[in-house]
Every structure is written in structure tokens, then in C-alpha cells.
Design a protein around this motif. Sequence first.
Motif, mmCIF file in Angstrom:
data_model
loop_
_atom_site.group_PDB
_atom_site.id
_atom_site.type_symbol
_atom_site.label_atom_id
_atom_site.label_comp_id
_atom_site.label_asym_id
_atom_site.label_seq_id
_atom_site.Cartn_x
_atom_site.Cartn_y
_atom_site.Cartn_z
ATOM 1 N N TRP A 51 -4.555 -5.309 -14.138
ATOM 2 C CA TRP A 51 -3.191 -5.829 -14.171
ATOM 3 C C TRP A 51 -2.494 -5.404 -15.457
ATOM 4 N N ALA A 68 14.667 -3.782 -6.172
ATOM 5 C CA ALA A 68 15.403 -3.579 -7.422
ATOM 6 C C ALA A 68 16.035 -2.188 -7.469
ATOM 7 N N THR A 69 15.238 -1.152 -7.047
ATOM 8 C CA THR A 69 15.766 0.208 -7.049
ATOM 9 C C THR A 69 16.987 0.319 -6.145
ATOM 10 N N GLU A 82 -0.521 -9.470 -3.620
ATOM 11 C CA GLU A 82 0.378 -9.532 -4.771
ATOM 12 C C GLU A 82 0.933 -8.153 -5.112
ATOM 13 N N GLU A 83 0.031 -7.147 -5.058
ATOM 14 C CA GLU A 83 0.474 -5.780 -5.339
ATOM 15 C C GLU A 83 1.582 -5.358 -4.398
ATOM 16 N N MET A 84 1.401 -5.742 -3.113
ATOM 17 C CA MET A 84 2.386 -5.330 -2.122
ATOM 18 C C MET A 84 3.711 -6.027 -2.353
ATOM 19 N N TYR A 107 -1.714 1.985 0.058
ATOM 20 C CA TYR A 107 -2.612 0.944 -0.455
ATOM 21 C C TYR A 107 -4.044 1.095 0.055
ATOM 22 N N GLU A 161 11.020 -1.183 5.326
ATOM 23 C CA GLU A 161 10.341 0.071 4.980
ATOM 24 C C GLU A 161 8.853 -0.134 4.818
ATOM 25 N N PHE A 162 8.518 -1.280 4.188
ATOM 26 C CA PHE A 162 7.104 -1.481 3.889
ATOM 27 C C PHE A 162 6.269 -1.703 5.146
ATOM 28 N N THR A 181 4.817 -7.012 -5.223
ATOM 29 C CA THR A 181 5.423 -6.323 -6.362
ATOM 30 C C THR A 181 6.121 -5.052 -5.909
ATOM 31 N N HIS A 182 5.423 -4.319 -5.037
ATOM 32 C CA HIS A 182 5.961 -3.062 -4.539
ATOM 33 C C HIS A 182 7.307 -3.293 -3.859
ATOM 34 N N ALA A 203 9.312 -5.842 -4.228
ATOM 35 C CA ALA A 203 10.311 -6.285 -5.205
ATOM 36 C C ALA A 203 10.874 -5.100 -6.006
ATOM 37 N N MET A 204 9.991 -4.168 -6.405
ATOM 38 C CA MET A 204 10.437 -2.994 -7.161
ATOM 39 C C MET A 204 11.375 -2.135 -6.341
ATOM 40 N N ARG A 205 11.026 -1.977 -5.045
ATOM 41 C CA ARG A 205 11.860 -1.186 -4.158
ATOM 42 C C ARG A 205 13.243 -1.814 -4.037
ATOM 43 N N GLU A 237 3.859 3.419 2.580
ATOM 44 C CA GLU A 237 3.129 2.323 1.962
ATOM 45 C C GLU A 237 1.887 1.960 2.772
ATOM 46 N N PHE A 281 3.888 1.380 -6.535
ATOM 47 C CA PHE A 281 5.275 1.766 -6.299
ATOM 48 C C PHE A 281 5.620 3.013 -7.110
ATOM 49 N N ARG A 313 7.453 -6.832 -14.979
ATOM 50 C CA ARG A 313 6.885 -7.372 -13.766
ATOM 51 C C ARG A 313 5.366 -7.164 -13.818
ATOM 52 N N ARG A 314 4.602 -8.191 -13.318
ATOM 53 C CA ARG A 314 3.145 -8.023 -13.287
ATOM 54 C C ARG A 314 2.824 -7.016 -12.185
#
Lengths: 114, 887
Positions: free
Chosen positions: A69, B41-42, B30-32, A53, B60-61, B34-35, B37-39, A49, A31, A76-77
Motif C-alpha cells: 500500500w 477524477a480524471t 479496495e484496489e478496484m 487485475y 467502464e470497469f 481506488t481505480h 475513483a481515480m478514473r 480492467e 490505474f 489516495r491510498r
Amino acid sequence: MGSRKSGGELVQGTLDMLILTCLARRPEHGFGIAEDVRRRSDEVLRIEEGSLYPALQRLETQGLITSEWGLSDNNRRARYYELTPRGRKQVAVEVSNWRRLVSAIECVIDPEVA
Amino acid sequence: MSWLTQGIIDLKVRVRALFGRRGMRERIAEEMATHIAMREATLIAAGVSPRAAGRQARREFGNVAALRDSASDMWKYGTVERLVQDGRYGMRTLLRAPGFTGTAVLVLSLGIGATATVFTVIDAYLMRPLPVADADRVVRVYSNRFSNTSQRTFEVLRARNTTLEALAAFQMTSVGLRLDREIEHGFGQIVSGNYFPLLGIRPVRGRLLSPADDRPGAPPAVVLAHTFWQRRFAGSETAIGRTIAINDRGFTIVGVAPAGFIGAMAPLASDFWVPLGSDAVLRPALTNDQRLQSLSVHMLGRLKSDASLARAQTDLDTIGRQVRAERGESNRNAAVSVYPAGMLHTELERPLTAFMAVLMVVVVLALLIVCVNVANLVLARATSRQVELAIRQAIGAGRGRLIRQLLTENFLLALGGAIGGLLVALWLTRLLTAIPMSAPLPLAVDLSIDLRVVAVLLAAAVFVTLACGAAPALTASRVDLVRALKGASGGDLRHGRTRVAFLVVQVAMSVLLLVTAALFIRASNAAQSIDAGFDASHVLTASFDLEARGYTAETGPAFLDSLSERLNGAPGIVSSNAVDILPLTLSNDASYFLRRGEVPPTDGRSVTPIVYMNAVGPGHFRTLQIAMTSGRDFTIHDTARAPHVAIVNELLAQTFWPGQQAVGQVLAIADRPGESIEIVGVVRDSKYVTLGEDPRPFLYRPLAQHHTPRPTLLVRAAGAPLSVFSTLQAAVRDLDPGLPVYGATSMTDATAISILPVKIAGRLLAALGGLAVVLSALGTFGVLSFLVRSRSRELAIRLALGASPVALARMVVRQALGWTAIGASIGIAMTLAVTHLLASFLYGVNPRDPLAFAGVTALIASVACAAAFVPARRASRQDSLVTLRDA
């Protein structure tokens, strides 16, 4: 099973270079990379996106970056990517190639017309 | 360096990815998350409401699942994974059709197994190099083309040549061996001192022979063969240094040769090796000159590093011609021939190569038939799998992927076939080694399955995959989606045509194999019913080595006479005598003869045909029950000192003295015109060398006047031949307890060797031909069922329009017969082209034997009818209403 199109306005090589130059400044998560590119380009460049990835995985399999990680600013992890020594060399190569290309294009474009 | 590190990293991450794919997918997911979730939050920070922010971030994703897949795709070895996937899928599909899979694997096993077996035999005899160091530098050297060389010439060649590092001589020798009390007969080799150094092999125990052992007066030394060491000494260390009596002379065991080394006379296996110089010890009764003359040798050479085979050939031949010139001989032909050294005597190698080539062609043909059939089965299945293939294509499998899938399935079948084939080959080679060889010679062939055979099996599997798989895969993958999914199964005439072509080829090949098999079987029957001209039943044969016991041309015949005398009076024995050559064992001896007053033509030949001959003791014609038409038999008074006499067969009498009495005439051997031989008797013609031979002029001489060091005794028993063996042994022991008797067997068995190749070929071809017929029946059945199914609509319409069911059935059968007729015609044409080449093996059976051709054609036709039966019945019994409605 054909290859998928990279999507977005960016050609594949450019995307890789943007990711690598971004990571050259500091380790970053997916991100963060997308945000960084968007902010630095004044919202002109947007990494989709869908391309980001796969590109990250590809660069990792090429041994240019590694990942592990870590915790983000707001705890956040997140998966942080980092250049390998090889990746660092690759950035220099790609950036100088890009500069040569851009200046070459500049020479072709008549400044008067612009 | 960097490509290396890169390669290692690459391999590491990919291997991890391959085995930890689940983990990789989870990580990316998991990475996605997180991505997103971060978006989210922004967005919230920018003032968007939480619900709307979540929606927008996800929108968007994009498609998380698809992206995750495409991201994790970066990690895998796509090919490997797809291969594993194809393999698993293929395995499941195959197991779901056990009948099909079982049949295919079974026939493939038979085909591949037969091929591997023949290859094993070829490999063992023809392809393995001599088991020595740098075998490609070792050559065989012969006098003339393939002859042995006198020891004198050998010495000259060895001394004068400039192209060989070393030239060694060797010869088989037959001896009596005594370890403890028991005396046994053994075969060994007598070799020059440089034999082992030249071959460069290492002993497993002790040492091998060296030039020092070959010097006159050296203590007699012997090297044992590994098998002999194992058999007689149980592989014990204590064997080294012990003494073994060879022809009653003590030899010290100095070492053991490595396992697998049987000498350079394969397939004749040697039990031991003694130096050439020990000939004086082994045959003390002979003078030095006699020994040199009577022991001619085989030669092996090692090329100098800068010498080629061609140079060695020129070099040695020049020396050979010099020797000839020095002896005043004139002969234009090559004096010496040099060949690369294989396992076998070069003269044996050529006919064997031809025979093996024929055999190889036959099994490869059989394997092809098998492939054609399996291809047909695969095609039949592909037809019924059209819906499945269409669905797979509709959901995105490319044609390449479908072909790969079908080929993978075929490869699995072929692999199963290769494993089965290995088992078949193991079984067949064991069977082959178990065939009792009736020749009184020690034969050792290593028919073990080695890595090269496994490589051939794998090659066969790949070949089978492509042969069986390519055509069906290409045709089957060309699916017409819409039609296939609508259920209009088959109807594709392209399939039909490929399959009919397969069928025709296969019928042709079945005809070829079966007719050849029939000819060979008829030939072996014919051979058995050929009148040999003598009666071999009730006759026991056994051999002695008189020379090994020190008998001479004087004492040998006397011994044989007293042995026969003793035996002839014994109970259960009708008659007995010794012979030089056992008839019908392919051994022979021949010369040109001159009639009285005839001068030898300059080329050493004569105007009369060559005469085959044998030396026999008195009573021979009684023992073998050959009728005398005039004159007398030999007696014990026809000794070496008495006037030389001979008995001839009727053909010789007629050829040499047409219209005259033969008895009383005089002949002389063309090389020795001074020695006249008087004809004292005439006997009926019989077979002498092989059963298939044409009648030939034949001459018998008394054994006493033509001494042989290794005679064979013939004993006619009143009952079973082997029943008198103990009597024979007792008689020999009474006369000379130190003389071993060897190779005792019934004469029927001993002479069977002359028809053995034909028998084996007949059975092998019959087995392959039988397989081919079963296969072509399967093929016919498969093609017809397919066609009946794909024409079901047409047939239903015909029925509906009033065609009688019988007419429809007849139509199907007619079609089968039509294809069979085409295939059979091609097959007959091929067979006619081939069989005349086999004429010499056929014992007078006509290579165009109408019975064999007609019989096979009838068989093939009836098999085709039988195979057509079920499809024909299906065609005539279908319910037109159901068919037409469903179609």
C-alpha cells in the motif's frame, strides 16, 4: 470452473509484457499502469480492467512483482506494484523475445505492399 | 536455485491466500474502488459532470464482484479449496441421512475390519522378516527338504562351505528352571556360539552369547528373553550376574535379548538361550556320543556378500552329498535345502500360506459384497437425489465436478468405514490372541496393529471408494436435466440394470459363503460326533521332562512305573499310565514293518502299509477305555530286558495276517530286521492322529521298551479331570521334588486342537455369510423399492385398467425371486467348483452336501421374499389417481 478468457484485443503474453515494462520504469498502481499504457500508445492500446487485475495477481503469485500500500499523487491510498529481481530479468527476456518476433514479422511483410 | 525461491514465494503467498482469503478479496475490492475513483477524477478533470463521471467510470470497469472473484481466484490452490468444499458439503449431506450413513459405515467397518484382521495375522506370521540385522541375507538350512541335521553334519557343513559367512545351529530345549525355591518348567533354545553374532542383534542389558561361551569348559552362561526377564525379574538390572538353576546346574545370567526377539522358531517362544556346549552340563547322564546323536539341530546361515541363495544351495547340497557318500548312503534326493529365512519354520510356512490365502480370498470377497451393497445404497440415494444433482448441474456444476462430489462423499464413508474397521480389527485381534492354545508349548504371536495394517486400511478405503463410488457416480452424474427437474424421478433403466447386476453378484457371493460355512459347521459337528474309539472325558493329561532331570532309558521307565503305581491306589483315580504321544494332537510316529520271513525290499519300504505307532505304559487301554479283543495288556514285567512285545489294532491284524490269529505273530521294524517283536494283544481301532483320518494300522509298544525323554501322563479320574491334578502333583513331589509338571489340562481340551481350524473356519465363515445375507436382503429391498417407485406410473395404469393389487404384489415378488434364482445358480456353480478343494477339512461331510445347498438356497429365497414384502405392498396399495396426476 473453466479458465476465463483474457478479454480485449491483447493476447495474454503481451499484456504481461506491457505491465512488466511499465513497472520497469517505476512502481505504479493499477490505474496508473492502465493510463500509462493508454497514453504511451497514443490511445491505441487499452488495457481492460477486467484483465488487468487478474493479470496483476497472477504476476504476483509468479513472484515477478510484489505489491504494497502507498499514497497516490492526490493522497489516495493505492496498491503499488513493483518488479522483483526475477521480474526485472523477465522483462529483459520478454522484450527481447518481442523484438525478435516483431523484426521477424517485418521481414515477412513485404515493405512494398505496405 | 530460482525454482526453489520461486517455489517458496509461491507457497508463501498461496498459503497466506488460502488462510487469509477474506483479506485478499477485501484488498482487491479496495484496489478496484481506488481505480474507479481515480478514473472518475480524471473524467471530472476532463470536464465531465461528477454524476456522469461516476456512472461512466463504473460502467467502464464492469462487474466489480465478478472481477474481484476472478482476480482473487489467481491466489488459491483451486483443487485444495474445492476438495475442502466438497468434503464439507459431503459431510453435511451424509449427516442429513443418518440412517443411510450409519448403515453404510457399519457394514464397511465390518468388511474392512475383517480384511485388516486377516492381514494382521498374515503379516505377523508370514510377512515380517526375522527381527535381525540384514534379514534378507539370512537363510534357513535343512537336511533333505525340511529335516533337522545331526550335529556332526552341521560341523561338516560349517567347516566346508564357501558361500556362508557363518552357519549357526539351534534347537528348542525343555528344562526345569529354579530361580529361588520354586521349580518351573521352561522352554529355551540351545544355540551354537555364533548364533547371536550371525543374527547381529543387540542386547538390551549385558551381553549376548559368543563363541567363547560355547567352548568346552566355559562357565555356563545364559541369555534371557525380554519377556522372561520382565516376568521373573520385573526388568531389574540386578538380574545380570545372578545365577539361575537350569536342570539344577547353575548358569550365570549374562544378558537380556531385545524385546520382540523370541528366537528363530516362531511362533514357539524361547525363555532363554544357552550355548550348545552346555548340553553336557544339562544332560550329564548321557555320554558324548549319545548327546550328539539325540540332539539334532536347526540351522541358520548368513550369505556372504557375493553369494546368492542359489549358489549357497548348490554349495551346501554338494557337501551334503559328500557326507552321504562318505557314510556309504545312496539317495538321489537333495541332501541339503536352503530357503530364505522367514519367521516360521519353512515347512510350516507353506500350508499356512495356503490357508491364509484362502482366508484372505474369503474376506476380500466379503469386502466386495459389502462394497456392492454400499454401492447399491449410494445408487439408491443418487436416484432420489436426481433433482438435487440436476439443480447443481443447471447452475453450472460440470459433470466432472458432480462425479468428484459423489466420490468425495464415498471417500468420507470409506474413511468412516476404515476407522470403524480399525476398531473392529483391534477387537478381533485381541479376541484371537485370547484363544487358549491347548498345545503344551509356549506360543507367542505379535498381533499388534502396525503401520502396515493402517496402510492396508487406507488402501481398503480407497479401494472401497472406487468400488462403491465409481459406478454410481458415473450413472448418477448422467442426469437428464429436463426430465429430472420435471419430477419424472427414476425410470432410467440403466440404473435398474446396474443395480440388478449388483444384486445378482451379491446373491451369488452370499450363497458361496453360506454354503461353505454350512459345510464347515456340519464338519465340526460331524467331527465332534465322530467316535474317536476311546473315551477322553474324565482324563487328565500332564507332561514331564525326564531327560532334563537326568533320567535315562533305564531309570525313566522305573520312575513312571512307580508313579503309576502310586496314582492307581490314590482316591478319585481310576487308572493311569504314561504315553509317548498324546492321541489326536497331530503328533505321530510311523515305520514300515516286516512279517516273519519277509525280506526288506531294497528301497527301505515294505509290501505292507506304513504303520503308525505309540509307546504306552501298562493300563493304557483301561485309562482310555479301548476294548481288548484278544491277548493281554502290557505289564510292568515288559521291561527293556524282557522280550520285545507289541499290541496292534484290529485293522493291522487283518491287514497283516488275514484270517489268522494275530496274537503270537512276530514283526520287525523294516530298518532293524534283527529285532523281533511279538504280538501279545489286539485292541479295537480308534483315531490316532486326527479325528478325520481313515482307519489306519496301528501298533503299541511298551514305554519301557521304547523310552521317551518327555512322556505325557494320562490319569482317568472318577470325577472332573482337573480335580485329580493336586493328587498328581503330590505324587510327583513325593517321588522327585525337583521334577516340574507342565501342560496339565483335560484330555478333551488337549485334543481339541485337531478340530480347532475347522471350528474357527466354520464360525468365521458363518459370521461373514450372515453378514452377506443381511446385505443381500438390504440390496434386494433397495433395488425393488427403486423399481417400484420408477414403475409407479405403469403400475398405476395397470391398476386403473383392472389388475388386482395381489397380482401386482405377486409380480414384484416374482421379479425378486427371478434375480435371486439367477444369483443363486451362479453361486451354486461357484461353490461346487470350490468346495471339493476343501474335502480334506470336512471330516467326511460330502462337499456337495445336498442339505447345505438346499438349506442355503431356501434361506436366500425366503430372505428375498421378505425383502420384497414392503415394496410389493407399496406396489399393490398405491392410489392410481394420485400417481397418474402427479406423474
